[in-house]
Design an enzyme around this catalytic site. Structure first.
Site, PDB file in Angstrom:
ATOM      1  N   CYS A  33       0.820  -1.220   0.000  1.00  0.00           N
ATOM      2  CA  CYS A  33       0.000   0.000   0.000  1.00  0.00           C
ATOM      3  C   CYS A  33       0.852   1.267   0.000  1.00  0.00           C
ATOM      4  O   CYS A  33       0.312   2.362  -0.176  1.00  0.00           O
ATOM      5  CB  CYS A  33      -0.941   0.011   1.200  1.00  0.00           C
ATOM      6  SG  CYS A  33      -0.080   0.029   2.772  1.00  0.00           S
ATOM      7  N   CYS A 102      -2.207  -3.664   8.316  1.00  0.00           N
ATOM      8  CA  CYS A 102      -1.865  -2.347   8.873  1.00  0.00           C
ATOM      9  C   CYS A 102      -1.398  -2.493  10.317  1.00  0.00           C
ATOM     10  O   CYS A 102      -0.508  -1.774  10.763  1.00  0.00           O
ATOM     11  CB  CYS A 102      -3.070  -1.413   8.810  1.00  0.00           C
ATOM     12  SG  CYS A 102      -3.988  -1.521   7.264  1.00  0.00           S
TER      13      CYS A 102
HETATM   14 FE1  FES Z   1      -1.565   0.475   4.218  1.00  0.00          FE
HETATM   15 FE2  FES Z   1      -3.389   0.401   6.080  1.00  0.00          FE
HETATM   16  S1  FES Z   1      -3.695   0.279   3.943  1.00  0.00           S
HETATM   17  S2  FES Z   1      -1.267   0.539   6.334  1.00  0.00           S
END
Ligand code: FES
Length: 135
Positions: A33, A102
Site C-alpha cells: 500500500c 496495517c
Molecule cells: Fe496500508 Fe493500512 S492500507 S497501512
C-alpha cells in the site's frame, strides 16, 4: 468499514510525534500500500518511558500506531518485543480482514525501534542473543 472504537481512536490519536532524543527509532513500510510508520522510543533502565509515532497511512494504521505506542509505554523492552499485532487488534475490537496488515506495521515498527535500541546501546534481549523475530 471500521468499528466505532477504531474510528474514535483514529479521530483522536495519542502519542503522535517524534522523540528527538530517542533511544531507539524504527521505520517500516508496507510495499503493497506504500504506507510508512515510524516509532521512536525513550528507554530508561530497560523500561520504555515514552513512545511516539509518525504514520503516513490509512485509518487502521493511525489507530494501531496510537494503540501500540500507548501499550508499550511502561513495558520493559523485552515485554514490548512480545507485543503482537493480534493484541493491538483485540484492543481495537477487530479490524476488517483486509486491514490486518496495517496492524502488522505497528508491531514491526516497535520491533525495529527496539532493534535500533539494542544496536545503539550494545544491549541484548533478556532471553539470550536470539535475533528479534518479525511475524
Ligand atoms: Fe496500508 Fe493500512 S492500507 S497501512
Amino acid at each position: 468499514m471500521y468499528n466505532q472504537k477504531v474510528m474514535d481512536i483514529f479521530a483522536n490519536p495519542q502519542h503522535m510525534g517524534f522523540i528527538e532524543d530517542n533511544d531507539g527509532v524504527g521505520k517500516v513500510g508496507n510495499a503493497a500500500c506504500g504506507d510508512i510508520m515510524e516509532i521512536s522510543l525513550k528507554i530508561k533502565d530497560n523500561v520504555i518511558t515514552d513512545a511516539k509515532f509518525r504514520t503516513f497511512g490509512c485509518a487502521a494504521a493511525i489507530a494501531t500506531s496510537s494503540v501500540a505506542t500507548g501499550m508499550v509505554i511502561g513495558m520493559t523492552v523485552d515485554e514490548a518485543l512480545k507485543l503482537t499485532n493480534a493484541k493491538v487488534v483485540e484492543y481495537l475490537e477487530g479490524l476488517p480482514p483486509q486491514k490486518i496488515h496495517c496492524s502488522v506495521l505497528a508491531e514491526e515498527a516497535i520491533k525495529a525501534a527496539i532493534e535500533n535500541y539494542y544496536e545503539r546501546s550494545g544491549k541484548k534481549p533478556a532471553d539470550g542473543d536470539k535475533e528479534i523475530k518479525y511475524v
